[in-house]
Design an enzyme around this catalytic site. Sequence first.
Site, PDB file in Angstrom:
ATOM      1  N   HIS A  61       1.435   3.931   1.980  1.00 15.05           N
ATOM      2  CA  HIS A  61       2.005   4.697   3.098  1.00 15.05           C
ATOM      3  C   HIS A  61       3.531   4.771   3.028  1.00 15.05           C
ATOM      4  O   HIS A  61       4.200   3.803   2.656  1.00 15.05           O
ATOM      5  CB  HIS A  61       1.558   4.099   4.434  1.00 15.05           C
ATOM      6  CG  HIS A  61       0.106   4.385   4.743  1.00 15.05           C
ATOM      7  ND1 HIS A  61      -0.630   3.637   5.622  1.00 15.05           N
ATOM      8  CD2 HIS A  61      -0.717   5.360   4.278  1.00 15.05           C
ATOM      9  CE1 HIS A  61      -1.862   4.143   5.694  1.00 15.05           C
ATOM     10  NE2 HIS A  61      -1.939   5.181   4.875  1.00 15.05           N
ATOM     11  N   ASP A  92       5.877   4.664   5.184  1.00 14.98           N
ATOM     12  CA  ASP A  92       6.725   3.715   5.927  1.00 14.98           C
ATOM     13  C   ASP A  92       6.817   2.367   5.196  1.00 14.98           C
ATOM     14  O   ASP A  92       7.515   1.462   5.664  1.00 14.98           O
ATOM     15  CB  ASP A  92       6.243   3.543   7.376  1.00 14.98           C
ATOM     16  CG  ASP A  92       4.847   2.977   7.499  1.00 14.98           C
ATOM     17  OD1 ASP A  92       3.937   3.472   6.809  1.00 14.98           O
ATOM     18  OD2 ASP A  92       4.644   2.031   8.287  1.00 14.98           O
ATOM     19  N   HIS A  93       6.152   2.265   4.051  1.00 19.84           N
ATOM     20  CA  HIS A  93       6.230   1.050   3.218  1.00 19.84           C
ATOM     21  C   HIS A  93       6.843   1.321   1.845  1.00 19.84           C
ATOM     22  O   HIS A  93       7.263   0.398   1.167  1.00 19.84           O
ATOM     23  CB  HIS A  93       4.829   0.436   3.045  1.00 19.84           C
ATOM     24  CG  HIS A  93       4.192   0.074   4.350  1.00 19.84           C
ATOM     25  ND1 HIS A  93       4.004  -1.229   4.750  1.00 19.84           N
ATOM     26  CD2 HIS A  93       3.748   0.855   5.375  1.00 19.84           C
ATOM     27  CE1 HIS A  93       3.460  -1.229   5.962  1.00 19.84           C
ATOM     28  NE2 HIS A  93       3.295   0.013   6.357  1.00 19.84           N
ATOM     29  N   HIS A 129       0.855  -1.201   0.000  1.00 17.59           N
ATOM     30  CA  HIS A 129       0.000   0.000   0.000  1.00 17.59           C
ATOM     31  C   HIS A 129       0.879   1.235   0.000  1.00 17.59           C
ATOM     32  O   HIS A 129       2.092   1.149   0.087  1.00 17.59           O
ATOM     33  CB  HIS A 129      -1.001  -0.041   1.153  1.00 17.59           C
ATOM     34  CG  HIS A 129      -0.416   0.091   2.533  1.00 17.59           C
ATOM     35  ND1 HIS A 129       0.384  -0.887   3.091  1.00 17.59           N
ATOM     36  CD2 HIS A 129      -0.521   1.073   3.460  1.00 17.59           C
ATOM     37  CE1 HIS A 129       0.729  -0.499   4.320  1.00 17.59           C
ATOM     38  NE2 HIS A 129       0.205   0.694   4.550  1.00 17.59           N
ATOM     39  N   HIS A 188      -7.465  -0.663   5.513  1.00 18.39           N
ATOM     40  CA  HIS A 188      -6.425   0.236   6.048  1.00 18.39           C
ATOM     41  C   HIS A 188      -6.234   1.381   5.048  1.00 18.39           C
ATOM     42  O   HIS A 188      -6.232   2.552   5.419  1.00 18.39           O
ATOM     43  CB  HIS A 188      -5.145  -0.572   6.238  1.00 18.39           C
ATOM     44  CG  HIS A 188      -3.972   0.222   6.725  1.00 18.39           C
ATOM     45  ND1 HIS A 188      -3.914   0.766   7.984  1.00 18.39           N
ATOM     46  CD2 HIS A 188      -2.803   0.556   6.118  1.00 18.39           C
ATOM     47  CE1 HIS A 188      -2.756   1.397   8.129  1.00 18.39           C
ATOM     48  NE2 HIS A 188      -2.066   1.284   7.011  1.00 18.39           N
ATOM     49  N   ASP A 199      -0.241  -3.854   6.318  1.00 15.90           N
ATOM     50  CA  ASP A 199      -0.873  -3.315   7.525  1.00 15.90           C
ATOM     51  C   ASP A 199      -2.338  -3.749   7.612  1.00 15.90           C
ATOM     52  O   ASP A 199      -3.191  -2.998   8.075  1.00 15.90           O
ATOM     53  CB  ASP A 199      -0.810  -1.776   7.524  1.00 15.90           C
ATOM     54  CG  ASP A 199       0.587  -1.251   7.811  1.00 15.90           C
ATOM     55  OD1 ASP A 199       1.503  -2.058   8.069  1.00 15.90           O
ATOM     56  OD2 ASP A 199       0.763  -0.014   7.771  1.00 15.90           O
ATOM     57  N   HIS A 237       4.516  -4.627  10.821  1.00 11.49           N
ATOM     58  CA  HIS A 237       4.853  -3.938  12.076  1.00 11.49           C
ATOM     59  C   HIS A 237       4.921  -4.921  13.238  1.00 11.49           C
ATOM     60  O   HIS A 237       4.188  -5.909  13.278  1.00 11.49           O
ATOM     61  CB  HIS A 237       3.801  -2.878  12.432  1.00 11.49           C
ATOM     62  CG  HIS A 237       3.803  -1.684  11.532  1.00 11.49           C
ATOM     63  ND1 HIS A 237       4.618  -0.598  11.729  1.00 11.49           N
ATOM     64  CD2 HIS A 237       3.098  -1.425  10.405  1.00 11.49           C
ATOM     65  CE1 HIS A 237       4.402   0.299  10.776  1.00 11.49           C
ATOM     66  NE2 HIS A 237       3.481  -0.185   9.946  1.00 11.49           N
TER      67      HIS A 237
END
Length: 258
Positions: A54, A56-57, A52, A110, A131, A169
């Site tokens: 975001h 942090d990915h 996805h 998400h 996530d 995570h």
Amino acid sequence: MDIQTLRAFEDNYIWLLRDGHRVVVVDPGDETPVLQYLADENASLAAILLTHHHGDHTGGVAGLLARHPVPVYGPAGEPIAGITVPLREGDTVDLPGFQIQLRVIDVPGHTRGHIAYYGVTQSQGVLFCGDTLFGCGCGRLFEGTAAQMWASLNKLTALPGDTRAYCAHEYTQSNLRFALALEPGNAALQARAAQVAQLRAGDRPTVPFTLAEELETNPFLRGAQAEVAAAAERHSGARLSGAEEVFAVLREWKNSYR
Ligand code: ZN
Ligand code: FE
């Protein structure tokens, strides 16, 4: 082929599929640990997989592509710079030279276009779920609805129970506090809490976990259990009918649970 772990930021995992000297990376939020790994291991990057949009990915994609111009697989439904192979539900990813083929599963909730990757290696299922599903928990609803997330989680837990889920995570221990408050009498949950406490005390990952383990201990999947439903009803003050309604209450409740 084996699967290795890199850590990034506070609590992110970047997963590596490795076959010989070739490596596929899943959700590289940061290029630094990946570049370090490739240098240390004298390995080469073969592809990037994204679940996805975001940061942090995806934050490491540009930095990896600058040195390693590889294919980038990711969700067709999300705005991510650098994707060369946009994917939809049911698509398959053939990683050239790797002993695994991955199937794409749409798991909105998400984010709107979140996808997961499922494959079988050495007769065991592996799932990269980003996530969506976490150890004893699930992702927040940033863009999707509770109904979408519920449907997405059910697609994942319909996979074989011994499937190992690699989420992005390390949230298991904090999720366990919420789970234990809901189901203090669940013996499988108590056992998992003890095992997770031991792993975390040694700074070891609690991921991957199996889908069977989640079904026994993850309250978000257990709304059909009387104890979980009763806790959700007490919290919401409403009569709830069915696991999906319980899920919606738990997801909302968890956002403010400390
Ligand atoms: Zn996310
Ligand atoms: Fe994330």
